[in-house]
Design an enzyme around this catalytic site. Sequence first.
Site, PDB file in Angstrom:
ATOM      1  CG  ASP A 250      11.460  14.176  52.719  1.00  0.00           C
ATOM      2  OD1 ASP A 250      10.797  15.205  52.991  1.00  0.00           O
ATOM      3  OD2 ASP A 250      11.959  13.994  51.591  1.00  0.00           O
TER       4      ASP A 250
HETATM    5  C1  BGC Z   1      10.860  17.128  50.287  1.00  0.00           C
HETATM    6  C2  BGC Z   1      11.866  17.741  51.235  1.00  0.00           C
HETATM    7  C3  BGC Z   1      11.295  18.975  51.876  1.00  0.00           C
HETATM    8  C4  BGC Z   1       9.982  18.638  52.549  1.00  0.00           C
HETATM    9  C5  BGC Z   1       9.340  19.820  53.235  1.00  0.00           C
HETATM   10  C6  BGC Z   1       9.489  16.959  50.923  1.00  0.00           C
HETATM   11  O1  BGC Z   1       8.554  16.658  49.935  1.00  0.00           O
HETATM   12  O2  BGC Z   1      11.329  15.885  49.824  1.00  0.00           O
HETATM   13  O3  BGC Z   1      13.039  18.035  50.532  1.00  0.00           O
HETATM   14  O4  BGC Z   1      12.210  19.511  52.785  1.00  0.00           O
HETATM   15  O5  BGC Z   1       9.089  18.126  51.582  1.00  0.00           O
HETATM   16  O6  BGC Z   1       8.821  20.711  52.312  1.00  0.00           O
END
Ligand code: BGC
Length: 722
Positions: A250
């Site tokens: 993530d």
């Molecule tokens: C989220 C993800 C997301 C990523 C990119 C993170 O804060 O948990 O779900 O894909 O950001 O935007």
Amino acid sequence: MRSWILSAIVAASSAAADNTLDWGVAYGKAHSALSTLTQDEKVAIVTGVGWNKGPCVGNTAAVSSIKYPQLCLQDGPLGARYATSVNAFVPGIQVAATWDRALLRQRGQFMGEEFKGLGIHVLLGPVSGPFGKVPHGGRNWEGFGPDPYLQGIAMAETIEGIQSTGVQANAKHYILNEQELNRETISSNVDDRTMHELYLWPFADSVHANVASVMCSYNKINSTWVCENDNALNKLLKKELGFQGYVMTDWNAQHSTVASAVSGLDMTMPGSDFDGGSIYWGSKLTAALNAGQLVKDRLDDMVRRILAAWYLLGQDGEYPAINLKANVQGNHKTNVRATARDGIVLLKNEGNILPLKKPTKLGLVGSAAVVNPQGMNSCTDQGCNTGALGMGWGSGTASYPYFSAPADAIKTRAQTDGTQISLSASDSTSSVSSAVSGADAAIVFVTSDSGEGYITVENNVGDRNNLDPWHNGNDLVKAVAAASDNVIVVVHSVGPVILETILAQPNVKAIVWAGLPSQENGNALVDVLYGDTNPNGKLPYTIAKSANDYGTSPSKTDDNFKEGLYVDYRKFDHDGIEPRYEFGYGLSYTNFTYSDIFVDGRPVSGPATGEIISGGPADLWETIITVTATIKNTGGVKGAEVAQLYVGYPESASTPPKQLRGFEKLVLDADASDIVAFNIKRRDISVWDTASQAWTVPKGTFTFFVGSSSRDIRLNGTLEAV
Ligand code: BGC
């Protein structure tokens, strides 16, 4: 109720996933390409270029010698974020409420077509973490509700739909990321059995569906960050589930260079922190390799996995250039309309007040009846609850191309009948009586919202502060019920809301649970209010009488998952707690009768021992029991029924009393009947045996419950596992 134990052995279905993707071929190509790459090129393939350094939320560098592009990874699970002319599909929780495999798959396919049209290689979805054990959890609505079986089917259908278009899907967030509060520091500590039977289950379906990539989540497990957790990544995901794709972090969920690499991480995103600072791979990975702190085989394995996923989806052929401004909507809004509509759950309909019968006058009340007065996309990442609600907030959102608000859609439809509409688009109780006086019925709109914790909305820091309707919804309904005898309450919500105050008003005759219908909010509602569509959604979670009944809430400290397997209806059944509206519940304008259950199979107890394929031991995925039943529409109008199958395990297995293990949606004309068939796989009657570390069918009597909800069981039959 009848049951048979038949001697005929049920033909085992093919263990292979039902699509044509071939990891063997993809790996062959990846292997050849890999041998031509320099170490720097390999490091570039596994390291994002840095936050805000490319066109997408995640990007890696191109390697021209193998025609490998600058990989574009983009949110999110309901549509392309930051794109300007796409559909905002309904959130996962809404399509789950349809219990419709065809719509799930089509939604995935249509999203895939849009992402591909924009030149995006990796769609950052679908979501099965959070699993949804905490009803307040801010991001539950991105996923498919707190049942592993429903989630698993939904993940697989969505992934197969997306990947059928040549776009890589990404199963996220892996794993035990159940709340927004302290999501980047909390340790989730779960027992091995619960891990397998609840949280890992939908990821197994995802791997079985050949998902290209998995995103490791922010939290820790047993005090070790998931993205450097050998047990979660190497052991469970890659070894036990046979995952052949790649694991990405993530965004900024990485905390080490070598530890994450040896624990099974394959790609770091976005490749810098959000201020452009600290990164753990890139030059640091090179240094670790050169110093012998990490074997080069591990880097090769990372790259091979990433390239194999790219070849698997055929992305080495012609692929559109990245252009987030392209108009890729096509006719995909038909799926938004269908899922918004068929995900509506009719909870209450006293005296058949619905469908509406050419009313003379309707009064509409509530700020959620109209589109956000500041504009449908005026809040960054949908981070507000102003006007009609279509989705939660955060990275898992997309911009609406248009927004059908309830009041507009009702006004348009009402013209057909010459119905007069009066509207109080406010949550103030003082303007209620003028709006509803003289009306045959009053429709009042209430909402509840949540989202990702980087945005705070009305003091909710992602997770919901409580499960009550927002904006004094209870008082608003009370005021409407004091002024009208025929009140229809429409709820737009991210998850369960406590409805006791609303139900205590005798004039509340109907409750329409309209969920999160995205851009088709008003149109979908009209379809159901007027009976153009017979409501056919079912709750993908339990609505309790009290928030305390769930037994879970966001944890301020590390979370030991004490509730174990007893989440949502599993807990209510086990503890004998009466829900208000149970998991799987939903009314129709017609009635269905169930008859003639037939249980066919000869399960043999013991562990699954098959070779590991994508998703785990091959024999786990074989159909070994078939349950059939006859369903008849006896209510005089056409409708659709979601027939559900729950399994009760032998007492000795210590499982929840009933667990969903099958569902089918049948469309039936008035007086028509049909046979529904549930194919039960070996995994559907297995438990995770922690001692032998294997999925095992326990010895004893299994009960197969067939019904209209988790509490409205109409038929049952038994089988003995010998
Ligand atoms: C989220 C993800 C997301 C990523 C990119 C993170 O804060 O948990 O779900 O894909 O950001 O935007």
